[in-house]
Design a protein around this motif. Structure first.
Motif, PDB file in Angstrom:
ATOM      1  N   MET A 246      19.462 -47.205  26.442  1.00  0.00           N
ATOM      2  CA  MET A 246      18.252 -47.651  26.139  1.00  0.00           C
ATOM      3  C   MET A 246      17.714 -46.657  27.496  1.00  0.00           C
ATOM      4  O   MET A 246      17.789 -45.584  27.781  1.00  0.00           O
ATOM      5  CB  MET A 246      18.513 -49.002  26.987  1.00  0.00           C
ATOM      6  CG  MET A 246      18.887 -49.058  28.507  1.00  0.00           C
ATOM      7  SD  MET A 246      18.774 -50.770  29.283  1.00  0.00           S
ATOM      8  CE  MET A 246      17.321 -50.858  29.659  1.00  0.00           C
ATOM      9  N   ASP A 247      15.736 -46.392  27.368  1.00  0.00           N
ATOM     10  CA  ASP A 247      15.532 -45.813  28.085  1.00  0.00           C
ATOM     11  C   ASP A 247      14.827 -46.991  28.975  1.00  0.00           C
ATOM     12  O   ASP A 247      14.325 -47.844  29.081  1.00  0.00           O
ATOM     13  CB  ASP A 247      13.886 -46.261  27.066  1.00  0.00           C
ATOM     14  CG  ASP A 247      13.778 -44.970  25.618  1.00  0.00           C
ATOM     15  OD1 ASP A 247      14.824 -44.288  25.925  1.00  0.00           O
ATOM     16  OD2 ASP A 247      13.237 -44.918  24.757  1.00  0.00           O
TER      17      ASP A 247
ATOM     18  N   GLY B 226      12.268 -41.587  32.097  1.00  0.00           N
ATOM     19  CA  GLY B 226      12.181 -40.560  30.912  1.00  0.00           C
ATOM     20  C   GLY B 226      14.056 -40.486  30.508  1.00  0.00           C
ATOM     21  O   GLY B 226      13.853 -39.789  29.869  1.00  0.00           O
ATOM     22  N   SER B 227      14.610 -41.202  31.901  1.00  0.00           N
ATOM     23  CA  SER B 227      16.093 -41.432  31.405  1.00  0.00           C
ATOM     24  C   SER B 227      16.644 -42.367  30.941  1.00  0.00           C
ATOM     25  O   SER B 227      16.007 -43.007  30.036  1.00  0.00           O
ATOM     26  CB  SER B 227      16.705 -41.330  33.035  1.00  0.00           C
ATOM     27  OG  SER B 227      16.569 -40.587  33.939  1.00  0.00           O
ATOM     28  N   ARG B 228      18.052 -42.049  29.461  1.00  0.00           N
ATOM     29  CA  ARG B 228      18.092 -43.067  29.069  1.00  0.00           C
ATOM     30  C   ARG B 228      20.260 -43.009  29.616  1.00  0.00           C
ATOM     31  O   ARG B 228      20.689 -42.457  29.988  1.00  0.00           O
ATOM     32  CB  ARG B 228      18.620 -42.752  27.478  1.00  0.00           C
ATOM     33  CG  ARG B 228      17.272 -42.584  26.474  1.00  0.00           C
ATOM     34  CD  ARG B 228      16.695 -41.923  24.843  1.00  0.00           C
ATOM     35  NE  ARG B 228      18.444 -42.607  24.285  1.00  0.00           N
ATOM     36  CZ  ARG B 228      17.996 -42.973  24.088  1.00  0.00           C
ATOM     37  NH1 ARG B 228      16.839 -44.855  24.245  1.00  0.00           N
ATOM     38  NH2 ARG B 228      18.791 -44.098  23.194  1.00  0.00           N
TER      39      ARG B 228
ATOM     40  N   GLN C  70      21.295 -39.735  30.811  1.00  0.00           N
ATOM     41  CA  GLN C  70      20.877 -38.512  30.149  1.00  0.00           C
ATOM     42  C   GLN C  70      19.515 -38.859  31.052  1.00  0.00           C
ATOM     43  O   GLN C  70      18.814 -39.585  30.744  1.00  0.00           O
ATOM     44  CB  GLN C  70      20.492 -38.469  28.421  1.00  0.00           C
ATOM     45  CG  GLN C  70      19.696 -37.176  28.172  1.00  0.00           C
ATOM     46  CD  GLN C  70      19.854 -38.006  26.324  1.00  0.00           C
ATOM     47  OE1 GLN C  70      20.624 -38.456  26.113  1.00  0.00           O
ATOM     48  NE2 GLN C  70      18.341 -37.393  26.276  1.00  0.00           N
TER      49      GLN C  70
ATOM     50  N   PRO D 173      15.742 -36.946  31.848  1.00  0.00           N
ATOM     51  CA  PRO D 173      14.494 -36.762  31.024  1.00  0.00           C
ATOM     52  C   PRO D 173      14.619 -35.288  30.789  1.00  0.00           C
ATOM     53  O   PRO D 173      15.238 -34.164  31.473  1.00  0.00           O
ATOM     54  CB  PRO D 173      13.709 -36.933  32.264  1.00  0.00           C
ATOM     55  CG  PRO D 173      14.001 -38.127  33.542  1.00  0.00           C
ATOM     56  CD  PRO D 173      15.223 -37.141  33.096  1.00  0.00           C
ATOM     57  N   LYS D 174      13.718 -35.201  29.190  1.00  0.00           N
ATOM     58  CA  LYS D 174      13.819 -33.896  28.357  1.00  0.00           C
ATOM     59  C   LYS D 174      13.039 -33.490  28.875  1.00  0.00           C
ATOM     60  O   LYS D 174      11.366 -33.695  29.312  1.00  0.00           O
ATOM     61  CB  LYS D 174      13.496 -34.454  27.063  1.00  0.00           C
ATOM     62  CG  LYS D 174      14.163 -34.924  26.322  1.00  0.00           C
ATOM     63  CD  LYS D 174      13.836 -35.084  25.225  1.00  0.00           C
ATOM     64  CE  LYS D 174      15.655 -35.995  24.650  1.00  0.00           C
ATOM     65  NZ  LYS D 174      15.345 -35.885  23.110  1.00  0.00           N
TER      66      LYS D 174
END
Length: 259
Positions: free
Chosen positions: A232-233, A237-239, A255, A257-258
């Protein structure tokens, strides 16, 4: 200077299963620390350490549920132990030496959340992974009964500072905090409220960084784990996802942030 988490530890009942599971899921390199008469495995990536693994039996305890724990740095362990108890905390395991490494102790904060304190020795310090490198801990999350009181405690003891507070409605605020790092380092929230599962004990949770959260979810399932919270977000901006390993030990992945 603020003190933050500097080491992470998995205590489990089957070392071989733990090593195999987390090597597959997080991609860690795992090596034996070479401690005489005691099996302690160090994990990390690219020759840089993140933490260690041991068994409950190796720690001199009966088989207990698999548990992740974190060490907070302190320059003066004995003084900090006195401060913890004076502030309503509890010493679970008194200060103990690790020859050539440093000293540690296990404590509970005033709301019965377990963490460790670590005073490094003056010898060689192995290289550590970068703050947001895959395989390291990218986020530290405290679930407790009173997040506001918890922040006061940790701020007073370790110099943490408030950052962004996310309004969670009836759940209260999700308070992020910083140490001396340039990025957010963690958050605190109440463990009880609308939408929260019953029976969650107060605890610290550590989010291990991966490059691709969906790919990591597949690895968890293939390695025999179970997904508790699907990807989930989250704000920033991380998942993230939360899961249990193949020994029912709870853990979390993130994960970043991009760019």
């Amino acid at each position: 200077m603020a003190d933050g988490f500097i080491w992470y530890e998995l205590v489990t009942n089957d070392m071989d299963k733990a090593v195999n599971f987390y090597k597959k899921v997080v991609g860690w390199d795992v090596k034996d620390a070479g401690m005489p008469g005691f099996t302690y495995m160090i994990f990390g990536k690219n020759g840089k350490d993140v933490g260690g693994m041991m068994t409950w039996a190796g720690a001199g305890a009966p088989d207990l549920p698999t548990q992740w724990m974190g060490h907070i740095h302190t320059a003066k362990l004995d003084d900090e132990l006195k401060a913890v108890t004076a502030d309503g905390g509890t010493i679970v395991k008194p200060a103990q030496d690790i020859p050539g490494v440093g000293r540690f102790a296990v404590v509970l904060d005033p709301q019965q959340v377990k963490y460790l304190l670590f005073e490094p020795g003056k010898g060689y310090v192995p290289p550590r992974l970068g703050q947001m490198a895959a395989g390291n801990v990218g986020w530290h999350e405290l679930l407790t009964d009173d997040a506001a009181k918890a922040f006061d405690y940790y701020s007073r003891h370790y110099g943490w500072q408030k950052d962004y507070a996310h309004d969670m409605g009836a759940m209260g605020a999700y308070q992020t905090f910083r140490t001396d790092q340039p990025l957010y380092t963690g958050g605190m929230m109440n463990r009880k409220g609308p939408g929260m599962p019953e029976g969650i004990p107060p605890h610290w949770q550590y989010y291990f960084l991966v490059d691709d959260i969906e790919a990591a979810q597949k690895r968890v399932i293939e390695a025999g784990g179970k997904i508790v919270l699907p990807p989930m977000d989250v704000p920033g901006g991380s998942r993230i996802l939360q899961a249990t390993d193949d020994q029912d030990g709870h853990f979390a992945l993130m994960q970043g942030p991009k760019s």
